[in-house]
Every structure is written in C-alpha cells, then in structure tokens.
Design a protein around this motif. Sequence first.
Motif, PDB file in Angstrom:
ATOM      1  N   MET A   1       0.802 -10.932  -1.663  1.00 43.61           N
ATOM      2  CA  MET A   1       0.141 -11.006  -3.054  1.00 43.61           C
ATOM      3  C   MET A   1       0.495 -12.272  -3.810  1.00 43.61           C
ATOM      4  O   MET A   1       1.709 -12.588  -3.946  1.00 43.61           O
ATOM      5  N   ARG A   2      -0.432 -13.180  -4.217  1.00 40.30           N
ATOM      6  CA  ARG A   2      -0.003 -14.110  -5.045  1.00 40.30           C
ATOM      7  C   ARG A   2       0.190 -13.584  -6.327  1.00 40.30           C
ATOM      8  O   ARG A   2      -0.393 -12.861  -7.180  1.00 40.30           O
ATOM      9  N   ASN A   3       1.012 -14.517  -7.064  1.00 39.19           N
ATOM     10  CA  ASN A   3       1.594 -14.135  -8.481  1.00 39.19           C
ATOM     11  C   ASN A   3       1.835 -12.888  -8.716  1.00 39.19           C
ATOM     12  O   ASN A   3       1.437 -12.315  -9.609  1.00 39.19           O
ATOM     13  N   ALA A   4       2.583 -12.077  -8.075  1.00 41.23           N
ATOM     14  CA  ALA A   4       3.030 -10.578  -7.985  1.00 41.23           C
ATOM     15  C   ALA A   4       4.255 -10.736  -8.875  1.00 41.23           C
ATOM     16  O   ALA A   4       5.366 -11.003  -8.878  1.00 41.23           O
ATOM     17  N   ALA A   5       3.810 -10.254 -10.297  1.00 36.48           N
ATOM     18  CA  ALA A   5       5.019 -10.474 -11.330  1.00 36.48           C
ATOM     19  C   ALA A   5       5.762  -9.103 -11.113  1.00 36.48           C
ATOM     20  O   ALA A   5       6.879  -9.053 -11.710  1.00 36.48           O
ATOM     21  N   GLN A   6       5.101  -7.679 -10.536  1.00 40.88           N
ATOM     22  CA  GLN A   6       5.761  -6.567 -10.567  1.00 40.88           C
ATOM     23  C   GLN A   6       5.492  -5.941  -9.288  1.00 40.88           C
ATOM     24  O   GLN A   6       4.731  -6.327  -8.633  1.00 40.88           O
ATOM     25  N   LEU A   7       6.513  -5.241  -8.788  1.00 42.49           N
ATOM     26  CA  LEU A   7       6.348  -4.271  -7.518  1.00 42.49           C
ATOM     27  C   LEU A   7       5.008  -3.321  -7.655  1.00 42.49           C
ATOM     28  O   LEU A   7       4.750  -2.642  -8.948  1.00 42.49           O
ATOM     29  N   SER A   8       4.121  -3.138  -6.870  1.00 39.13           N
ATOM     30  CA  SER A   8       3.173  -2.177  -6.682  1.00 39.13           C
ATOM     31  C   SER A   8       3.678  -0.672  -6.681  1.00 39.13           C
ATOM     32  O   SER A   8       4.910  -0.458  -6.358  1.00 39.13           O
ATOM     33  N   PRO A   9       2.985   0.293  -7.306  1.00 38.91           N
ATOM     34  CA  PRO A   9       3.324   1.306  -7.318  1.00 38.91           C
ATOM     35  C   PRO A   9       3.139   2.404  -6.180  1.00 38.91           C
ATOM     36  O   PRO A   9       3.318   3.546  -5.983  1.00 38.91           O
ATOM     37  N   GLY A  10       2.651   1.638  -5.099  1.00 36.55           N
ATOM     38  CA  GLY A  10       2.331   2.368  -3.552  1.00 36.55           C
ATOM     39  C   GLY A  10       1.018   3.262  -3.865  1.00 36.55           C
ATOM     40  O   GLY A  10       0.143   3.038  -4.607  1.00 36.55           O
ATOM     41  N   PHE A  11       0.982   4.051  -2.964  1.00 32.31           N
ATOM     42  CA  PHE A  11      -0.158   5.107  -2.757  1.00 32.31           C
ATOM     43  C   PHE A  11       0.375   6.436  -3.336  1.00 32.31           C
ATOM     44  O   PHE A  11       0.705   7.299  -2.401  1.00 32.31           O
ATOM     45  N   PRO A  12       0.697   6.681  -4.607  1.00 32.28           N
ATOM     46  CA  PRO A  12       1.426   8.229  -4.884  1.00 32.28           C
ATOM     47  C   PRO A  12       0.531   9.276  -4.524  1.00 32.28           C
ATOM     48  O   PRO A  12       1.153  10.428  -4.358  1.00 32.28           O
ATOM     49  N   LEU A  13      -0.853   9.156  -4.222  1.00 35.14           N
ATOM     50  CA  LEU A  13      -1.717  10.336  -3.973  1.00 35.14           C
ATOM     51  C   LEU A  13      -2.103  10.427  -2.517  1.00 35.14           C
ATOM     52  O   LEU A  13      -2.760  11.280  -1.967  1.00 35.14           O
ATOM     53  N   LEU A  14      -1.649   9.409  -1.630  1.00 31.73           N
ATOM     54  CA  LEU A  14      -2.138   9.378  -0.170  1.00 31.73           C
ATOM     55  C   LEU A  14      -1.835  10.366   0.307  1.00 31.73           C
ATOM     56  O   LEU A  14      -0.622  10.950   0.592  1.00 31.73           O
ATOM     57  N   GLU A  15      -2.773  11.094   1.081  1.00 32.01           N
ATOM     58  CA  GLU A  15      -2.274  12.340   2.176  1.00 32.01           C
ATOM     59  C   GLU A  15      -2.726  11.989   3.465  1.00 32.01           C
ATOM     60  O   GLU A  15      -2.262  12.719   4.448  1.00 32.01           O
TER      61      GLU A  15
ATOM     62  N   ALA B   1      -4.808  -2.013  -7.041  1.00 31.40           N
ATOM     63  CA  ALA B   1      -6.174  -2.037  -6.941  1.00 31.40           C
ATOM     64  C   ALA B   1      -6.885  -0.386  -6.814  1.00 31.40           C
ATOM     65  O   ALA B   1      -7.787  -0.023  -7.620  1.00 31.40           O
ATOM     66  N   CYS B   2      -6.296   0.269  -6.244  1.00 28.26           N
ATOM     67  CA  CYS B   2      -6.694   1.720  -5.783  1.00 28.26           C
ATOM     68  C   CYS B   2      -5.579   2.700  -5.821  1.00 28.26           C
ATOM     69  O   CYS B   2      -5.154   3.244  -4.706  1.00 28.26           O
ATOM     70  N   PRO B   3      -5.066   3.071  -6.847  1.00 26.93           N
ATOM     71  CA  PRO B   3      -3.940   4.075  -7.083  1.00 26.93           C
ATOM     72  C   PRO B   3      -4.283   5.314  -6.791  1.00 26.93           C
ATOM     73  O   PRO B   3      -3.361   6.253  -6.741  1.00 26.93           O
ATOM     74  N   LYS B   4      -5.546   5.898  -6.779  1.00 32.03           N
ATOM     75  CA  LYS B   4      -5.787   7.157  -6.375  1.00 32.03           C
ATOM     76  C   LYS B   4      -6.425   7.240  -4.892  1.00 32.03           C
ATOM     77  O   LYS B   4      -7.076   8.327  -4.766  1.00 32.03           O
ATOM     78  N   LEU B   5      -6.051   6.385  -4.173  1.00 29.43           N
ATOM     79  CA  LEU B   5      -6.616   6.624  -2.660  1.00 29.43           C
ATOM     80  C   LEU B   5      -5.612   7.760  -2.023  1.00 29.43           C
ATOM     81  O   LEU B   5      -4.435   7.898  -2.142  1.00 29.43           O
ATOM     82  N   LYS B   6      -6.563   8.430  -1.588  1.00 27.44           N
ATOM     83  CA  LYS B   6      -5.879   9.648  -0.653  1.00 27.44           C
ATOM     84  C   LYS B   6      -6.163   9.558   0.933  1.00 27.44           C
ATOM     85  O   LYS B   6      -5.115  10.193   1.456  1.00 27.44           O
TER      86      LYS B   6
END
Length: 517
Positions: free
Chosen positions: A330-344, A311-316
């Motif tokens: 997570m219910r009905n997770a069809a694919q893996l989440s991308p993580g937090f790529p911008l997290l600092e 839901a929040c891919p831009k979270l820093k």
Amino acid sequence: MMASTEGAVEDAGARASGQGDEAPKAQEASLKRKSAEPKKQTAKKKKKARASRAARPGYTVHEGEDMLLVISSSASQYDGSVWAPKKKRGKKKNAATSKGKGKKNAATKKKKSKTILRTAAVEERGEEMFVAAKPSDHRWGQSLPEEVLVNIFKMVLTQDGAIPFLCRAARVCRLWNAAAATPVLWRKVAVGHCWVAPGKSQLPKTQSQIKDTVDWLAQNRFSQLRDFSLHHWSKNVDHAVDFQVEGLLAYLESHGAQIRQIWFTHGWKNDRVLASISRGCCPDLELLEVNTRLDSKDGELAVCVQALQTACPKLKTFRMLNIHPLHKSMRNAAQLSPGFPLLEELCIATASYSYVTDKYLRDILFGSPRLRVLDLRGCSQITSAGLAALPCLELECLFWGQYFSSHVVSSSLKKGLHAVTQKWKHTLRQLDVANQLFSEEDLELAMCHLASANNANILHSLNLSGTRITPAALRSLIGQMTALDYLNLSSCRSLPRGLKRVYRGQEAIRQLLDKLE
C-alpha cells in the motif's frame, strides 16, 4: 257525367266524415308525444350525467410477501351488483296492438331489457363492462390489474428467465408492455442464444443489432440489475462486459455504501472492480468473492490486503477461488491496518500452483479472532507451524488437502500436524488433510489429540485420503468420536485391503471399527 260527379262527392264526404272521427284520436296522440318529450330529455340528461362520472375501480390491490389481495371496494356484498330487479311495467292501453306481436318479438324485448339493466348498473359504478365477442376472445389479459400481471411474470421468470420472455411479452399490448418494463423483473438477467442459433455465424447487421439491443437494455431496463451473466457468446462479449463494468463502477461510486455482497469473475477488465472496492466505495461490504475457471491460464491477481482491510472493516467472508494472489504493498501507509476483525471465512483454494505462504496468510488473518472456516486446498507452501501461529482460536473447518498440486509437492515427509490438531481439537468439526505427507507417528499423535477432545460429538467429517494413517491411529479416534459420519480412507497405503474406501454414516464407521479390532 252526373253519376261520376255524385260518386266523387260521396267519396269526399266519406273521407271528411272519417277524418272527423279520427280527429280526437290524433289530438290525444299529439298530447302524449308532447308529454313524453320532457321525460326523454330528462332521461338523456341523466344518461349524460352518468357518462361524465369519473371511473372508479371496484377493487383495491394490496401486495403482500407471497400473494396479492384483490379486495372489493363495496361496503356491502350487494352494493354495485350487476344484477338489477325488473321494473314493473303498467298495463298497455292498446290491447289489440300487443296481441298482434308474436312470441319471438316478446322474447327479444325481454333479453334487451335485461342487457340494458346490466349496462345501466355498471355505468352507475363508473366501470367498463367487458363482453367477449366470441368464445375464442382472449382479451382477458388486457383487463387484469398491472400488479397481478407483474406477479404472474415473476413466476414465469423463475423458469424461463427475463430474456427473451419479457422482450416478447412487451409486444403483446400496452398493459403487458408497462408490466414488462417493471424494474423489479429485470434484477437477474442471463443472456444466451437469443439472436443467433448455436453454431451459426453472425452477420455484421446482426452484430450491430445486438450491440444496440444491449445498450438499450442497459439504459432502460437495468436500473435495478443485480445478477448479469453471458452464456455461449463468442462475439460482442467485450462490448457487453465494457458496458456492464462501466455501469458497475459508476454504481459502486454512487451506491457502494448500500452493497453487502459482491461476486465477480477475474479478468483483465474486471480487476477494476477490486481496485474500486479497495479505495473504500463499499465500507459495509460483508462478502467478497473473486473466482475464475479451473482451466484458466491467467489467474494471477495483485491484491493489496492492507488497503482492502482498511476499506472493508466489516468483511465476514473473503473468497479467492482458483486465484493466485500476488502481494501488493500500500502506498503512503501512515499506519497499520486493523485487519479483518469480523472475518469468519477465508478461502484461497486453487486447482494448480499457489504463491500463498505463511507470512501472506498471517498478514490476512492477524486481526481475525472470529475465523470459523479456513480453506487452503492446493496451498502447498503453508506449513503446520504457520497454521499453529494464527490468532484464530475457534476454527471449526480446516480444508488443507492437496488435490491438484501433486507436481509441485515435495516428496519429503512433513511434520507438525499434531500441533494443528492440538490447537483446535475442541472446536474442529471438519478436517481435510488429503494427500499431505505426514509421517505415521505424526498422524497417530494427531489422532490422539482429536480423540482427547472434551466433546466427543464435535468431529463430523475427516478426510485422510492418500495419507499414511495406520489401523492403530484409526482405532483410537473412531472409538471416541461417536458423531463421526464421514471418513475418507481411499488410497491409504498403510491400511489393509478392503478398508481403503469412503465411509458414510455412523453405522458404516462402527462396522469399520469392528474390522480394525
């Protein structure tokens, strides 16, 4: 009888002769009045025409970043001036009449003529002239431009707050009421003891009035509310929070795409905010902080990390202060989440126990190569191997001290700190491993890795309080780290007496090095 008759005839004759002499004068006066009447009618028409003109303000207000510019609308510095030159008056025909008047009447006429000239000049510009009736007249507040009054209110709010100042200012006059209703002034609201003095009970009537007031404010003044807080409330808290939470949830659903930062305190009603964020209502969110009190007994919070990452891919910045996060799948997770790529920055600091394990930490940070700050204070289940396995290669601040969890910390010695310092020795600026029970050999090897960094000016702060650091390990580090300006050695049992304290400043640390040698 004859004499009286003759006298009457003489008197009548005298009156007739007198009327005969004054007849020309009367004719001249009537002609003057007739000639003056058209002039008066023309003057009245002019006055009426002037009065019917639309009012034109003599200024223009421009709002800048930090000031208001009130610019005159006149093209010339003399245009529209209240001052007007005196009219040249002709000589009076009747000198005897002018001589009969006193000096006092002449002065009064002079003042009246000046006042008329000023008033006429103001009326020509279409403005209203304000004249103070008394020295104590305070109607100047009703003559200010609304923009100026709003900026004055802003300066007052920085010191006194929106409530109760704006509520009281709105009762002064219509102008102040309109200015106090400006939504910009109601962005930050803190409600404390506004209706009842501290320590006094609230009557049922007072409680009802408080509820009505909160409802009215929420509907009419909080359209741009950004910061709302309650202080010292023991009653009506649920009503105020419910109203705010419901309003916040509705706002998140409709305007969540505009929100970049959210802070909220953990509570059984406020958790719906996190659920709403996890559903994707704030896709551009950059900062999320959930906190609670240090003495809170209910700090457990179920967090679905995978849903939040989606839901929040831009979270820093992600902070959970004194929160005990519980894993939620997570219910009905069809694919893996991308993580937090911008997290600092990630903060999971706690004042008591913690459920955070190496696996939970890896699930949060598996896709965060840009992480700079990692705060794990109180997370006693995190190991050195778990930290060394993280994909974060440029960590600058690591806070791993155990300040409040002594009752759950194992008494057995830990190992592996040298792997952590070896991984981030070139980037670490702050390191806190207070009360971590590493062996003396492990600490000495870890300090050697820090001392071998390419840049000797990189490390600025080091907290070794409560550890088994030795003088030999300190000498190898302090001799190389020339930029170190904070060193905490309090409660270090392996150091001699007199050295177990906090050192602030490079001069104090150089003096410590002399003592160690």
